[in-house]
Design a protein around this motif. Sequence first.
Motif, PDB file in Angstrom:
ATOM      1  N   SER A  25       0.661  -1.240  -0.119  1.00  0.00           N
ATOM      2  CA  SER A  25      -0.137  -0.058  -0.033  1.00  0.00           C
ATOM      3  C   SER A  25       0.938   1.293  -0.012  1.00  0.00           C
ATOM      4  O   SER A  25       1.526   1.508   1.007  1.00  0.00           O
ATOM      5  CB  SER A  25      -0.878   0.145   1.400  1.00  0.00           C
ATOM      6  OG  SER A  25      -1.268  -1.366   1.499  1.00  0.00           O
ATOM      7  N   PRO A  26       0.921   1.845  -1.102  1.00  0.00           N
ATOM      8  CA  PRO A  26       1.892   3.115  -1.425  1.00  0.00           C
ATOM      9  C   PRO A  26       1.401   4.195  -0.202  1.00  0.00           C
ATOM     10  O   PRO A  26       2.336   4.900   0.327  1.00  0.00           O
ATOM     11  CB  PRO A  26       1.631   3.558  -2.733  1.00  0.00           C
ATOM     12  CG  PRO A  26       1.007   2.756  -3.388  1.00  0.00           C
ATOM     13  CD  PRO A  26       0.356   1.677  -2.307  1.00  0.00           C
ATOM     14  N   ASP A  27       0.133   4.356   0.017  1.00  0.00           N
ATOM     15  CA  ASP A  27      -0.209   5.247   0.914  1.00  0.00           C
ATOM     16  C   ASP A  27       0.300   5.263   2.430  1.00  0.00           C
ATOM     17  O   ASP A  27       0.570   5.898   2.950  1.00  0.00           O
ATOM     18  CB  ASP A  27      -1.652   5.653   1.192  1.00  0.00           C
ATOM     19  CG  ASP A  27      -2.586   4.260   1.025  1.00  0.00           C
ATOM     20  OD1 ASP A  27      -1.884   3.172   0.714  1.00  0.00           O
ATOM     21  OD2 ASP A  27      -3.530   4.512   1.478  1.00  0.00           O
ATOM     22  N   LEU A  28       0.137   3.791   2.836  1.00  0.00           N
ATOM     23  CA  LEU A  28       0.569   3.668   4.018  1.00  0.00           C
ATOM     24  C   LEU A  28       2.177   3.623   4.249  1.00  0.00           C
ATOM     25  O   LEU A  28       2.763   4.344   5.072  1.00  0.00           O
ATOM     26  CB  LEU A  28       0.451   2.090   4.422  1.00  0.00           C
ATOM     27  CG  LEU A  28      -1.032   2.154   5.070  1.00  0.00           C
ATOM     28  CD1 LEU A  28      -1.361   0.684   5.577  1.00  0.00           C
ATOM     29  CD2 LEU A  28      -1.558   2.708   6.232  1.00  0.00           C
ATOM     30  N   GLY A  30       3.901   5.509   2.413  1.00  0.00           N
ATOM     31  CA  GLY A  30       4.356   7.089   2.400  1.00  0.00           C
ATOM     32  C   GLY A  30       4.237   7.519   3.619  1.00  0.00           C
ATOM     33  O   GLY A  30       5.129   8.290   4.429  1.00  0.00           O
ATOM     34  N   SER A  31       2.998   7.046   4.501  1.00  0.00           N
ATOM     35  CA  SER A  31       3.246   7.803   5.844  1.00  0.00           C
ATOM     36  C   SER A  31       4.397   7.268   6.813  1.00  0.00           C
ATOM     37  O   SER A  31       4.751   7.816   7.659  1.00  0.00           O
ATOM     38  CB  SER A  31       1.885   7.528   6.542  1.00  0.00           C
ATOM     39  OG  SER A  31       1.628   6.412   6.442  1.00  0.00           O
ATOM     40  N   THR A  34       7.868   8.947   4.328  1.00  0.00           N
ATOM     41  CA  THR A  34       8.010  10.316   4.232  1.00  0.00           C
ATOM     42  C   THR A  34       7.474  11.044   5.054  1.00  0.00           C
ATOM     43  O   THR A  34       8.006  12.255   5.315  1.00  0.00           O
ATOM     44  CB  THR A  34       7.143  10.703   2.720  1.00  0.00           C
ATOM     45  OG1 THR A  34       5.914  10.299   2.886  1.00  0.00           O
ATOM     46  CG2 THR A  34       7.771   9.854   1.583  1.00  0.00           C
ATOM     47  N   THR A  81      -6.412   0.988  10.257  1.00  0.00           N
ATOM     48  CA  THR A  81      -6.573  -0.266   9.358  1.00  0.00           C
ATOM     49  C   THR A  81      -7.644  -1.057   9.946  1.00  0.00           C
ATOM     50  O   THR A  81      -8.515  -1.830   9.045  1.00  0.00           O
ATOM     51  CB  THR A  81      -5.231  -1.216   9.634  1.00  0.00           C
ATOM     52  OG1 THR A  81      -4.147  -0.192   9.562  1.00  0.00           O
ATOM     53  CG2 THR A  81      -5.124  -2.246   8.568  1.00  0.00           C
ATOM     54  N   ASN A 173     -10.836   9.036  12.073  1.00  0.00           N
ATOM     55  CA  ASN A 173      -9.854  10.047  11.743  1.00  0.00           C
ATOM     56  C   ASN A 173     -10.029  11.240  12.184  1.00  0.00           C
ATOM     57  O   ASN A 173      -9.344  11.958  12.882  1.00  0.00           O
ATOM     58  CB  ASN A 173      -9.805  10.002  10.182  1.00  0.00           C
ATOM     59  CG  ASN A 173      -8.808   8.981   9.479  1.00  0.00           C
ATOM     60  OD1 ASN A 173      -7.682   8.315  10.314  1.00  0.00           O
ATOM     61  ND2 ASN A 173      -8.717   9.032   8.153  1.00  0.00           N
TER      62      ASN A 173
ATOM     63  N   HIS B  91      -5.225  -6.763  -0.950  1.00  0.00           N
ATOM     64  CA  HIS B  91      -3.665  -6.737  -1.181  1.00  0.00           C
ATOM     65  C   HIS B  91      -2.716  -7.690  -1.235  1.00  0.00           C
ATOM     66  O   HIS B  91      -1.541  -7.698  -1.653  1.00  0.00           O
ATOM     67  CB  HIS B  91      -3.153  -5.586   0.222  1.00  0.00           C
ATOM     68  CG  HIS B  91      -3.622  -4.491   0.217  1.00  0.00           C
ATOM     69  ND1 HIS B  91      -3.577  -3.336  -0.706  1.00  0.00           N
ATOM     70  CD2 HIS B  91      -4.738  -3.834   0.904  1.00  0.00           C
ATOM     71  CE1 HIS B  91      -4.283  -2.312  -0.395  1.00  0.00           C
ATOM     72  NE2 HIS B  91      -4.929  -2.549   0.619  1.00  0.00           N
TER      73      HIS B  91
END
Lengths: 267, 324
Positions: A25-28, A30-31, A34, A81, A173, B91
């Motif tokens: 998962s690129p979004d996870l 990323g967090s 980055t 998650t 959130n 996934h």
Amino acid sequence: MNALTMPIADGWTIARRNTLKIRRSPDLLGSVITLPIVLVLLFAYVFGSVIDVPGMSYREFLLPGIFVQAVIIGAQITGYTLTLDLQKGIFDRFRSLPMAPSAVLIGQTVSDLLMNLASLVVMAVMGLIVGWRVHTSPHEAVLGFGLLLLFAYAFSWVTATVALALRTPESFNNIATMVSFPLMFVSNAFLDSSALPTPLRVVAEWNPVSTFTQAARDLFGNTSTAMKTSDAWPIQHAIPASLLWITAMLIVFVPLATRIYKQAVSS
Amino acid sequence: MSDAITAEGLVKRYGEVTALDGLSFSVPQGTVLALLGPNGAGKTTTVRVLTTLLRPDGGRATVAGCDVVGDARRLRSRIGLSGQYAAVDEHLTGAENLEMVGRLYHLGARRSKARARELLERFDLADAADRPVKGYSGGMRRRIDLAGALVADPPVLFLDEPTTGLDPRARAALWDTISELVAAGSTLLLTTQYMEEADRLADQIMVVDHGRAIARGTVDELKDQIGGNRIELTVTDAAELETARQALTRFAVGAMRTVPESLQITVPVADGPEALRQTLGRLADAGVRVRDAGLRRPTLDDVYLTLTGRQASGTDPQSREATR
């Protein structure tokens, strides 16, 4: 397999699944990678250019606070998650299997701990690049990271509890942001809290974020005798106070999260 | 032959709503029972109770000799469940998903791996084995989900609306797969909204409505219960529909059904070819031009409409049907 080894073996299977998920998962990702970089640069260069702390560089003062902030944000992945999984059928699958029911939460929190570890490594490297240094012995530094990871693990159970009670990613959130921002900023993480007006100062002194930040500063040696530290007990005894917080969080939230999980998935 | 599934007076309430209202049935080992009913009839609740996902408020049930409440853990090692919404991790790849399920059935790492490959091969997913499930088509997702239910080769299988939302080709393919499983001797409880599906896969059918069984039997028994044959007629002109209806009333042994859009009338009749000959003669006398006429056995659709149409609403089925 007996009642003791089964939750561990099954928890490990679930943790493997979550780790694979995070990797895809690129979004996870990323967090994890980055966000720490952005936080270090932002606070070090923006706050760092206007804030002075007595007796030491602001970046040395800042980094332990940023570590704690990253842990608080990182541990929220657990809750987030879980709310995503709640929306899908995967918990039904798990519950129809002869696995230990507790393994779902154990696996989730363990994989998030691994993610927090990765995030801390990235932050430490970033910190070293911008001028943060450890002034204590290596084993104290290791204890410092160990304490942060323990906090991360315990706090994962807190976010799990909140998430399972709220059930949707949106409401989780909202609440998480609303609670974690005041916690992070009314503390000594980014500022010398002794300069705050009295009511805010008292809140900051007893805020667990301050306790963990102070404990990390003590263990990494990012303190200065020139700086006026608070007389409040949790700041004076930051390391035992941190361990007390961690113990309390685990004692309250592990059983609570487990109970709410059972309710959340059985309706 | 002993029963693989027994349910006695199962009750489940959600606040005011009674989802299961004293449901009792049994499924002999090695046979297939289809629970047939519309949304909200209690089919999924039944499956959730029998697979230990939901605690019943009343009654008792056993699956593979284990009580659903008292012996849940042992029960879970003897069943496979494939749900309405494919319960796989998007996934993860197909192979990773099945391997994870194998480990959670405590098959061990090596056997789980081998079993995953075996099932992927069998379900025609070998080429997609190492791709994340995210990119699978609807039919592939259902197959991987079904494969998940079979990892431990359980003696009792539960399939909750296995083909809902699939296109006809994927549905037919899944039916073939399920038929093979059944032929291999598994006990299966299947829920469906499709009469054709129950007809195709099940030994016994139980029609459920409002959490109660309203009919149970083999496909033929259910058809007999509804009686006789159906004559299906298509007229040439919409203006002739009403004339035809009136002319046919005396042949009908149950509710006639008229579909104005397709100019069709369905008439339940007592006997077969003779009734067809007579109705056609009668329509010719009345001046109705018939474009198409046929005789057929009642479908499960007919069974279902007759059974629940009366039960679900208090209205006279004849008038209800006529407005369709």
